[in-house]
Design a protein around this motif. Sequence first.
Motif, short mmCIF file in Angstrom:
data_model
loop_
_atom_site.label_atom_id
_atom_site.label_comp_id
_atom_site.label_asym_id
_atom_site.label_seq_id
_atom_site.Cartn_x
_atom_site.Cartn_y
_atom_site.Cartn_z
N PRO A 1 0.81 -1.22 0.00
CA PRO A 1 0.00 0.00 0.00
C PRO A 1 0.84 1.27 0.00
N ALA A 2 0.20 2.31 -0.49
CA ALA A 2 0.75 3.66 -0.35
C ALA A 2 0.47 4.10 1.09
N PRO A 3 0.98 5.24 1.49
CA PRO A 3 0.63 5.76 2.81
C PRO A 3 -0.89 5.91 2.96
N LEU A 4 -1.38 5.81 4.17
CA LEU A 4 -2.81 5.79 4.46
C LEU A 4 -3.57 6.94 3.82
N ASP A 5 -3.06 8.16 3.90
CA ASP A 5 -3.79 9.29 3.32
C ASP A 5 -3.96 9.15 1.81
N VAL B 1 -14.50 -5.53 -8.75
CA VAL B 1 -13.10 -5.95 -8.70
C VAL B 1 -12.21 -4.77 -8.31
N GLY B 2 -12.47 -3.62 -8.90
CA GLY B 2 -11.69 -2.43 -8.55
C GLY B 2 -11.83 -2.07 -7.08
N LEU B 3 -13.05 -2.14 -6.57
CA LEU B 3 -13.28 -1.84 -5.15
C LEU B 3 -12.60 -2.88 -4.26
N HIS B 4 -12.62 -4.12 -4.69
CA HIS B 4 -11.95 -5.18 -3.92
C HIS B 4 -10.47 -4.84 -3.74
N TYR B 5 -9.81 -4.52 -4.83
CA TYR B 5 -8.39 -4.21 -4.75
C TYR B 5 -8.11 -2.91 -4.01
N ARG B 6 -8.94 -1.90 -4.20
CA ARG B 6 -8.75 -0.64 -3.47
C ARG B 6 -8.91 -0.88 -1.97
N MET B 7 -9.92 -1.68 -1.59
CA MET B 7 -10.14 -1.94 -0.16
C MET B 7 -9.01 -2.77 0.44
N ARG B 8 -8.49 -3.73 -0.30
CA ARG B 8 -7.35 -4.51 0.20
C ARG B 8 -6.16 -3.59 0.46
N SER B 9 -5.92 -2.65 -0.43
CA SER B 9 -4.82 -1.70 -0.25
C SER B 9 -5.08 -0.79 0.95
N LEU B 10 -6.32 -0.35 1.10
CA LEU B 10 -6.67 0.51 2.23
C LEU B 10 -6.47 -0.23 3.55
N ILE B 11 -6.93 -1.45 3.62
CA ILE B 11 -6.77 -2.25 4.84
C ILE B 11 -5.29 -2.46 5.14
N ALA B 12 -4.50 -2.75 4.11
CA ALA B 12 -3.06 -2.93 4.31
C ALA B 12 -2.41 -1.64 4.81
N ALA B 13 -2.86 -0.50 4.31
CA ALA B 13 -2.32 0.79 4.76
C ALA B 13 -2.69 1.05 6.21
N VAL B 14 -3.91 0.73 6.60
CA VAL B 14 -4.33 0.89 8.00
C VAL B 14 -3.49 -0.03 8.89
N ASP B 15 -3.32 -1.28 8.47
CA ASP B 15 -2.50 -2.22 9.25
C ASP B 15 -1.07 -1.71 9.38
N ALA B 16 -0.51 -1.19 8.28
CA ALA B 16 0.85 -0.67 8.32
C ALA B 16 0.97 0.51 9.27
N GLU B 17 -0.03 1.38 9.23
CA GLU B 17 -0.02 2.56 10.11
C GLU B 17 -0.08 2.13 11.59
N ARG B 18 -0.81 1.07 11.86
CA ARG B 18 -0.92 0.55 13.23
C ARG B 18 0.29 -0.28 13.64
N GLY B 19 1.14 -0.59 12.65
CA GLY B 19 2.31 -1.41 12.95
C GLY B 19 2.01 -2.89 12.96
N GLU B 20 0.90 -3.28 12.38
CA GLU B 20 0.51 -4.69 12.34
C GLU B 20 1.14 -5.37 11.14
N GLY B 21 1.32 -6.66 11.26
CA GLY B 21 1.83 -7.44 10.15
C GLY B 21 3.31 -7.26 9.90
N GLN B 22 4.02 -6.73 10.89
CA GLN B 22 5.47 -6.54 10.72
C GLN B 22 6.23 -7.55 11.54
#
Length: 72
Positions: free
Chosen positions: A18-22, A51-72
């Motif tokens: 993901p890109a940064p959350l913002d 399909v587009g929404l699926h991929y956008r939401m997966r990226s958004l969730i990954a960005a939220v997880d990254a911001e929280r420090g999850e999955g590292q």
Amino acid sequence: MSTSYNPLHDPDDTEVFPAPLDRELRAVREYLDRVATANIHDHQAMVKAAVGLHYRMRSLIAAVDAERGEGQ
């Protein structure tokens, strides 16, 4: 009765960078605006939007997880 289909993705094989959350939030909002006017009676348009929404939401969730420090 068996049904044959191809899944959208294999959850074990799909890695999201993901890109940064913002930026991910902005991308989701822009995509929602773009597909909001799609013809609900056009099967192809609805599949593309989903399909587009699926991929956008997966990226958004990954960005939220990254911001929280999850999955590292």
